[in-house]
Enzyme design. Structure first.
Site, PDB file in Angstrom:
ATOM      1  N   GLY A   1       0.774  -1.231   0.000  1.00  0.00           N
ATOM      2  CA  GLY A   1       0.000   0.000   0.000  1.00  0.00           C
ATOM      3  C   GLY A   1       0.811   1.289   0.000  1.00  0.00           C
ATOM      4  O   GLY A   1       0.394   2.287  -0.563  1.00  0.00           O
TER       5      GLY A   1
ATOM      6  N   ASP B   1      -5.034   2.718  10.679  1.00  0.00           N
ATOM      7  CA  ASP B   1      -6.429   2.377  10.956  1.00  0.00           C
ATOM      8  C   ASP B   1      -6.541   2.033  12.449  1.00  0.00           C
ATOM      9  O   ASP B   1      -6.586   2.934  13.278  1.00  0.00           O
ATOM     10  CB  ASP B   1      -6.801   1.221  10.019  1.00  0.00           C
ATOM     11  CG  ASP B   1      -8.263   0.834  10.064  1.00  0.00           C
ATOM     12  OD1 ASP B   1      -9.101   1.711  10.250  1.00  0.00           O
ATOM     13  OD2 ASP B   1      -8.561  -0.366   9.901  1.00  0.00           O
TER      14      ASP B   1
ATOM     15  N   LYS C   1      -7.297   7.235   9.973  1.00  0.00           N
ATOM     16  CA  LYS C   1      -8.691   7.135  10.427  1.00  0.00           C
ATOM     17  C   LYS C   1      -8.672   7.143  11.950  1.00  0.00           C
ATOM     18  O   LYS C   1      -8.715   6.085  12.583  1.00  0.00           O
ATOM     19  CB  LYS C   1      -9.298   5.800   9.970  1.00  0.00           C
ATOM     20  CG  LYS C   1      -9.578   5.656   8.497  1.00  0.00           C
ATOM     21  CD  LYS C   1     -10.369   4.356   8.309  1.00  0.00           C
ATOM     22  CE  LYS C   1     -10.232   3.791   6.929  1.00  0.00           C
ATOM     23  NZ  LYS C   1     -10.770   2.424   6.825  1.00  0.00           N
TER      24      LYS C   1
ATOM     25  N   PHE D   1     -14.201   2.628   4.179  1.00  0.00           N
ATOM     26  CA  PHE D   1     -13.170   1.821   3.518  1.00  0.00           C
ATOM     27  C   PHE D   1     -12.763   2.490   2.217  1.00  0.00           C
ATOM     28  O   PHE D   1     -13.577   2.697   1.332  1.00  0.00           O
ATOM     29  CB  PHE D   1     -13.648   0.394   3.274  1.00  0.00           C
ATOM     30  CG  PHE D   1     -12.507  -0.532   2.986  1.00  0.00           C
ATOM     31  CD1 PHE D   1     -11.735  -1.057   4.019  1.00  0.00           C
ATOM     32  CD2 PHE D   1     -12.168  -0.843   1.679  1.00  0.00           C
ATOM     33  CE1 PHE D   1     -10.651  -1.878   3.750  1.00  0.00           C
ATOM     34  CE2 PHE D   1     -11.077  -1.669   1.406  1.00  0.00           C
ATOM     35  CZ  PHE D   1     -10.324  -2.188   2.445  1.00  0.00           C
TER      36      PHE D   1
ATOM     37  N   ARG E   1      -5.572  -0.489  -6.479  1.00  0.00           N
ATOM     38  CA  ARG E   1      -4.357   0.183  -5.977  1.00  0.00           C
ATOM     39  C   ARG E   1      -3.890   1.264  -6.943  1.00  0.00           C
ATOM     40  O   ARG E   1      -3.276   2.241  -6.551  1.00  0.00           O
ATOM     41  CB  ARG E   1      -3.212  -0.828  -5.820  1.00  0.00           C
ATOM     42  CG  ARG E   1      -3.388  -1.821  -4.702  1.00  0.00           C
ATOM     43  CD  ARG E   1      -2.068  -2.576  -4.492  1.00  0.00           C
ATOM     44  NE  ARG E   1      -2.257  -3.790  -3.713  1.00  0.00           N
ATOM     45  CZ  ARG E   1      -2.287  -3.846  -2.382  1.00  0.00           C
ATOM     46  NH1 ARG E   1      -2.162  -2.743  -1.678  1.00  0.00           N
ATOM     47  NH2 ARG E   1      -2.456  -4.983  -1.755  1.00  0.00           N
TER      48      ARG E   1
HETATM   49  P1  IMP Z   1      -4.155  -1.212  11.084  1.00  0.00           P
HETATM   50  O1  IMP Z   1      -3.196  -2.221  11.595  1.00  0.00           O
HETATM   51  O2  IMP Z   1      -5.564  -1.532  11.505  1.00  0.00           O
HETATM   52  O3  IMP Z   1      -3.790   0.205  11.423  1.00  0.00           O
HETATM   53  O4  IMP Z   1      -4.247  -1.403   9.533  1.00  0.00           O
HETATM   54  C1  IMP Z   1      -3.307  -0.946   8.677  1.00  0.00           C
HETATM   55  C2  IMP Z   1      -3.445  -1.589   7.324  1.00  0.00           C
HETATM   56  O5  IMP Z   1      -4.781  -2.005   7.049  1.00  0.00           O
HETATM   57  C3  IMP Z   1      -3.141  -0.576   6.259  1.00  0.00           C
HETATM   58  O6  IMP Z   1      -1.769  -0.488   6.012  1.00  0.00           O
HETATM   59  C4  IMP Z   1      -3.944  -1.101   5.084  1.00  0.00           C
HETATM   60  O7  IMP Z   1      -3.178  -2.057   4.382  1.00  0.00           O
HETATM   61  C5  IMP Z   1      -5.140  -1.752   5.715  1.00  0.00           C
HETATM   62  N1  IMP Z   1      -6.316  -0.847   5.694  1.00  0.00           N
HETATM   63  C6  IMP Z   1      -6.861  -0.190   6.729  1.00  0.00           C
HETATM   64  N2  IMP Z   1      -7.907   0.568   6.351  1.00  0.00           N
HETATM   65  C7  IMP Z   1      -8.012   0.403   5.016  1.00  0.00           C
HETATM   66  C8  IMP Z   1      -8.894   0.967   4.022  1.00  0.00           C
HETATM   67  O8  IMP Z   1      -9.798   1.784   4.273  1.00  0.00           O
HETATM   68  N3  IMP Z   1      -8.684   0.557   2.742  1.00  0.00           N
HETATM   69  C9  IMP Z   1      -7.698  -0.325   2.399  1.00  0.00           C
HETATM   70  N4  IMP Z   1      -6.844  -0.855   3.294  1.00  0.00           N
HETATM   71  C10 IMP Z   1      -6.999  -0.499   4.589  1.00  0.00           C
HETATM   72 MG    MG Z   2      -0.420  -0.713   4.681  1.00  0.00          MG
END
Ligand code: IMP
Ligand code: MG
Length: 174
Positions: free
Chosen positions: A42, A101, A129, A150, A163
């Site tokens: 990403g 996230d 977020k 999302f 992507r």
């Molecule tokens: P976290 O560990 O919950 O902070 O998630 C981080 C990872 O989740 C990011 O690097 C993304 O790869 C994926 N992710 C979180 N939210 C989204 C979204 O809204 N769209 C796509 N990927 C997401």
């Molecule tokens: Mg990521």
């Protein structure tokens, strides 16, 4: 399930913001070299665009961790799929992420990278977020705070698709 993409941040808005962050980093690290660590997949679009906007010396490395499957919810499981090629010792490291996230991935990753003794360690994310945070993480550079929806594009995927969109869009399920 069919889905549609609604534009949240245009290509122009994203580009302008990346320019700003690049200038900020160039000022903050003036006289130094920064080592950008991209979290694949990403973070790759963001990192390439950002690197072009940084006017001080830059080196780059890549790593891949996984915390998500094909679903839109976090599994809470973080796994290193590909580690960095180079050591971080003595470097001014900036981790480049697409989105923070829950914070699970980043808090795990930052703790792990700290043990490699970088001279400094910062976090730069294109999107955040804040409402979704489960684990606290210090973000040094944020492109945009976005609502709890999302999103895809600029490196972010839904089931490995979208992507390549040059903007950020919200996935709407019909
Ligand atoms: P976290 O560990 O919950 O902070 O998630 C981080 C990872 O989740 C990011 O690097 C993304 O790869 C994926 N992710 C979180 N939210 C989204 C979204 O809204 N769209 C796509 N990927 C997401
Ligand atoms: Mg990521």
């Amino acid at each position: 399930m069919a889905e549609r993409i609604r534009v949240l941040l245009t290509e122009e808005e994203v580009d302008a913001k990346i320019r700003e962050i690049g200038e900020q980093i160039s000022r903050d690290y003036a006289g130094k070299q920064v080592h950008l660590v991209c979290v694949l997949k990403g973070g790759v679009f963001f990192m390439c665009e950002l690197a072009k906007r940084i006017s001080i010396p830059v080196s780059m490395d890549f790593m891949s961790v996984s915390s998500y499957g094909s679903e839109t919810k976090s599994s809470g499981v973080v796994k290193i799929v590909k580690d960095l090629d180079e050591p971080l010792k003595g470097k001014h490291v900036i981790v480049i992420e697409d989105i923070v996230d829950s914070g699970r991935t980043l808090s795990y990753l930052l703790e792990m990278l700290k043990k490699r003794e970088p001279e400094s360690l910062a976090l730069c994310t294109l999107l955040d977020k804040p409402e979704r945070r489960v684990i606290d993480v210090d973000v040094d550079y944020t492109g945009f705070n976005i609502p709890d929806e999302f999103v895809v594009g600029y490196g972010l995927d839904y089931d490995q698709r979208y992507r390549n969109l040059p903007y950020i869009g919200v996935v709407e399920f019909e």
